[in-house]
Motif scaffolding. Sequence first.
Motif, short mmCIF file in Angstrom:
data_model
loop_
_atom_site.label_atom_id
_atom_site.label_comp_id
_atom_site.label_asym_id
_atom_site.label_seq_id
_atom_site.Cartn_x
_atom_site.Cartn_y
_atom_site.Cartn_z
N PRO A 1 -1.02 -0.94 4.66
CA PRO A 1 -0.15 -0.09 3.71
C PRO A 1 1.16 -0.72 3.68
N HIS B 1 -4.70 5.12 5.24
CA HIS B 1 -3.84 5.52 3.90
C HIS B 1 -4.92 5.40 2.90
N LEU C 1 -1.89 9.18 13.71
CA LEU C 1 -2.29 8.71 12.31
C LEU C 1 -1.37 9.04 11.18
N LEU D 1 -2.01 8.21 3.33
CA LEU D 1 -2.26 9.14 2.34
C LEU D 1 -3.42 9.92 2.51
N GLU E 1 9.11 7.42 7.82
CA GLU E 1 10.15 6.74 8.44
C GLU E 1 10.97 7.62 9.55
N TYR F 1 3.12 -8.36 -0.88
CA TYR F 1 2.83 -7.08 -1.65
C TYR F 1 4.24 -6.20 -1.33
N GLY G 1 -4.40 9.82 -6.49
CA GLY G 1 -3.80 10.21 -5.24
C GLY G 1 -2.29 9.89 -5.16
N GLY G 2 -2.04 9.25 -5.84
CA GLY G 2 -0.32 9.17 -5.90
C GLY G 2 0.60 9.53 -7.11
N ARG H 1 8.36 14.48 -1.80
CA ARG H 1 9.00 13.89 -2.78
C ARG H 1 8.76 14.45 -4.18
N CYS I 1 3.00 -3.55 -7.88
CA CYS I 1 2.50 -2.27 -8.60
C CYS I 1 3.32 -1.15 -8.53
N ASP J 1 -10.55 9.10 -5.13
CA ASP J 1 -9.62 9.30 -4.06
C ASP J 1 -9.32 10.68 -3.46
N ARG K 1 -16.04 -2.96 -4.20
CA ARG K 1 -15.22 -1.67 -4.55
C ARG K 1 -13.76 -2.04 -4.58
C1 B12 Z 1 0.94 -0.26 -4.54
C2 B12 Z 1 -0.29 0.22 -4.53
C3 B12 Z 1 -1.41 -0.85 -4.28
C4 B12 Z 1 -1.08 -2.32 -3.98
C5 B12 Z 1 -0.32 -2.37 -2.39
C6 B12 Z 1 -1.32 -1.20 -1.63
C7 B12 Z 1 -0.76 -1.21 -0.19
N1 B12 Z 1 -1.14 -2.12 0.52
O1 B12 Z 1 0.20 -0.41 0.30
C8 B12 Z 1 -2.23 -2.70 -4.24
C9 B12 Z 1 -2.29 -3.34 -5.84
C10 B12 Z 1 -2.70 -4.05 -3.23
C11 B12 Z 1 -3.37 -1.77 -4.08
C12 B12 Z 1 -4.65 -1.99 -3.73
C13 B12 Z 1 -5.53 -0.90 -3.41
N2 B12 Z 1 -5.23 0.36 -3.81
CO1 B12 Z 1 -3.48 1.17 -4.15
N3 B12 Z 1 -1.81 1.90 -4.88
C14 B12 Z 1 -0.67 1.56 -4.91
C15 B12 Z 1 0.33 2.65 -5.51
C16 B12 Z 1 0.47 2.30 -6.76
C17 B12 Z 1 1.60 2.81 -4.83
C18 B12 Z 1 1.64 3.00 -3.23
C19 B12 Z 1 3.08 3.19 -2.64
O2 B12 Z 1 3.92 3.38 -3.39
N4 B12 Z 1 3.02 3.41 -1.50
C20 B12 Z 1 4.36 3.55 -0.79
C21 B12 Z 1 4.07 4.86 0.16
C22 B12 Z 1 3.56 6.06 -0.67
O3 B12 Z 1 3.08 4.46 1.13
P1 B12 Z 1 3.53 3.50 2.37
O4 B12 Z 1 5.09 3.26 2.48
O5 B12 Z 1 2.74 2.38 2.28
O6 B12 Z 1 3.08 4.57 3.43
C23 B12 Z 1 4.19 5.50 3.99
C24 B12 Z 1 3.15 6.97 4.18
O7 B12 Z 1 2.00 7.08 3.72
C25 B12 Z 1 3.06 6.65 5.75
N5 B12 Z 1 2.27 5.76 6.34
C26 B12 Z 1 1.35 4.87 6.11
N6 B12 Z 1 0.69 4.47 6.81
C27 B12 Z 1 0.96 4.85 8.23
C28 B12 Z 1 0.61 4.64 9.37
C29 B12 Z 1 1.00 5.57 10.37
C30 B12 Z 1 0.75 5.71 11.69
C31 B12 Z 1 2.10 6.68 9.95
C32 B12 Z 1 2.49 7.60 10.95
C33 B12 Z 1 2.29 6.88 8.69
C34 B12 Z 1 1.99 5.78 7.56
O8 B12 Z 1 4.55 6.23 6.00
C35 B12 Z 1 4.72 5.38 5.12
C36 B12 Z 1 6.35 5.20 5.09
O9 B12 Z 1 6.74 6.61 4.59
C37 B12 Z 1 -0.63 4.09 -5.17
C38 B12 Z 1 -0.55 5.07 -6.26
C39 B12 Z 1 0.66 5.92 -6.01
N7 B12 Z 1 1.52 6.26 -7.06
O10 B12 Z 1 1.11 6.13 -4.87
C40 B12 Z 1 -2.15 3.36 -5.24
C41 B12 Z 1 -2.85 4.03 -4.12
C42 B12 Z 1 -2.36 3.94 -2.84
N8 B12 Z 1 -3.95 2.81 -3.93
C43 B12 Z 1 -5.19 3.33 -3.86
C44 B12 Z 1 -6.35 2.49 -3.66
C45 B12 Z 1 -7.60 3.46 -3.15
C46 B12 Z 1 -6.20 1.15 -3.41
C47 B12 Z 1 -7.50 0.33 -3.28
C48 B12 Z 1 -8.45 0.80 -2.09
C49 B12 Z 1 -8.17 0.35 -4.60
C50 B12 Z 1 -9.50 -0.62 -4.38
N9 B12 Z 1 -10.69 0.14 -4.45
O11 B12 Z 1 -9.50 -1.72 -4.26
C51 B12 Z 1 -6.52 -1.00 -2.74
C52 B12 Z 1 -6.56 -1.29 -1.41
C53 B12 Z 1 -6.42 -2.43 -1.08
C54 B12 Z 1 -5.84 -3.05 0.23
N10 B12 Z 1 -4.96 -2.42 1.05
O12 B12 Z 1 -6.38 -3.81 0.71
C55 B12 Z 1 -5.11 4.78 -3.84
C56 B12 Z 1 -5.12 5.48 -2.37
C57 B12 Z 1 -6.03 6.66 -2.46
C58 B12 Z 1 -6.55 7.22 -1.03
N11 B12 Z 1 -5.91 7.77 -0.16
O13 B12 Z 1 -7.48 6.48 -0.74
C59 B12 Z 1 -3.90 5.23 -4.43
C60 B12 Z 1 -3.13 6.20 -4.18
C61 B12 Z 1 -4.05 5.19 -6.09
C62 B12 Z 1 -5.50 6.08 -6.34
N12 B12 Z 1 -6.28 5.46 -6.87
O14 B12 Z 1 -5.18 7.27 -6.10
N13 B12 Z 1 -2.82 -0.66 -4.25
#
Ligand code: B12
Length: 471
Positions: free
Chosen positions: A25, A76, A102, A105, A129, A215, A230-231, A242, A271, A404, A471
């Motif tokens: 993530p 996530h 844990l 999302l 955070e 990324y 889911g986002g 938010r 993205c 999702d 997938r």
């Molecule tokens: C950018 C993005 C991508 C990017 C980068 C993904 C990444 N690695 O984060 C790319 C294009 C690579 C991508 C790919 C995929 N994505 Co995408 N992506 C997004 C998008 C548009 C934004 C995500 C974002 O802004 N994150 C920022 C915030 C929310 O997350 P974060 O900072 O990483 O995490 C915070 C919290 O979640 C939490 N957190 C996260 N991890 C942890 C761990 C611990 C221990 C703790 C305490 C907290 C915590 O704290 C963080 C800081 O506040 C969302 C849609 C959306 N509008 O949200 C979809 C989304 C996240 N993606 C999704 C999916 C399914 C995928 C894929 C699996 C698609 C696929 N079938 O290939 C792949 C996975 C790729 C991989 N990981 O290898 C889904 C997830 C739904 C779900 N819950 O399963 C979303 C929501 C879109 C949807 N279809 O609904 N994605």
Amino acid sequence: MSRLDALFIHAPRFDGTRREVMVMPLGVPALANLLARDGRTVEILHLGIEPEVDPSFSIARAIKELDPRLALVPLHFNPQTRAAIDAARWVRQAAPGTPIVLGGLTATVFARDLASLPFVDAVVRGDAEEPLRRLARVILDGEGSFADVPNLVWRDATGLHQNEARWALDHETAGGLEHGNLRLLRHREAYVARALYADFSEGADGSAGYPFAAYLNAGRGCTADCAYCGGSRSAQLLTSARTGVLLYPIEKLVNDVRDAVAHGAKTLRTCFDPPEARAHVGRWLDAIRAEGITLRAIYDFWLPAPRAFIDDVARTFTAGSVAVYSPDCGSEAVRRRLRGYAYSNDQLLRAIAESESAGLSVHCFFGAGLPTETLADVDETARLIERVQRETGAGISVTPMFLDPGNAIFRDPERYGVRLVRRALKDFYEERGTPGGPGYETEHFTESEILAACSRLLAAAGLPGLGPSRR
Ligand code: B12
Ligand code: SF4
């Protein structure tokens, strides 16, 4: 050896032949850096990279050696559900006294179920955070209690407790985050050098994925309400405190890119493209050019952009940069029903032509068997794919739309004529349903028929059909 304060453990999905969800993530490196800035000793262990670097890797041995005082497991992306839960279980076996938390999302949607598992102590819902810093104070410094940590669902001898989920990342905290700095990840060179994410359909240009990618996003959140996301705006009401979008300060964004380049990144995969963010993203692009940074980009356009913005993207990044569009289907009516930022087929064709004339390669994503879609609608998608291929040089991907957790269809399947195959945490853990299937059926398509319809579109586009686990 002294104990590590906090260990993040990223668990990709592993189906026996390939690893998926290799990209952590986005927030994980930033969370780790934040704790380290508070003086904590922190590491990130990537359970996909470790065995590739060291075939004799054992998670039990690694946990015993690092002996963390706090274990943090991202859940996530739903395809990693089994991997993340199993990782938590192994950590408990190897280090029975270490609290296991844990987040992410999927963890947020199923927070109560997860916090009820005997080997999980707590789940952070939504943005983590500030909650994580507070939690570290409770666990590592003995200051306060779990009840003081916002967004936390936790368990003690008296039962399950759910604190208010009121904290969302703010502009000020965002300014201090380091998303591009991977210094706390073990074997970060191998992580950066590997093609982590192969998002394009097999046989399409770029389908092997891109090594040396960073990324990074310019912010988080979305103002649209795509029914399957889911986002989306409405899903975020459930998964975070938010509303709307948060834009990261430009200086921080430039630092992210500098850090990524210092780690060897050659491609920026971004993205985050709500229209409200484009002026800000434009300033980020200006700053990247002013720094003289040379990167290729894969840029997801969430809807067609004004020509000037497309030109900005094209002149910031090197030749071979890719504009990605996701029209999803050929039927404009289906698109309007499912997508928040809908657009017409003519607008799509114009956006592709403009992107290509600006020097970008283009890639388009389609699906089949989407909720409310009929067989005739899928034929319309075939016709749009044919038109895209005839009139432009764009590459094509076709994938099922995986349902999702947390999105509008998941919350109210009947409204979209959908029967959920995967609904509960257990269903995601067991990957219930047809292997590689989307996790839902409609009035018109079973899971297998959805896969077959996707393969038919792929064949029409001159690409191989879906593999068993793609997938
Ligand atoms: C950018 C993005 C991508 C990017 C980068 C993904 C990444 N690695 O984060 C790319 C294009 C690579 C991508 C790919 C995929 N994505 Co995408 N992506 C997004 C998008 C548009 C934004 C995500 C974002 O802004 N994150 C920022 C915030 C929310 O997350 P974060 O900072 O990483 O995490 C915070 C919290 O979640 C939490 N957190 C996260 N991890 C942890 C761990 C611990 C221990 C703790 C305490 C907290 C915590 O704290 C963080 C800081 O506040 C969302 C849609 C959306 N509008 O949200 C979809 C989304 C996240 N993606 C999704 C999916 C399914 C995928 C894929 C699996 C698609 C696929 N079938 O290939 C792949 C996975 C790729 C991989 N990981 O290898 C889904 C997830 C739904 C779900 N819950 O399963 C979303 C929501 C879109 C949807 N279809 O609904 N994605
Ligand atoms: S545009 Fe749609 S799919 Fe993309 S992040 Fe927003 S709601 Fe999700």
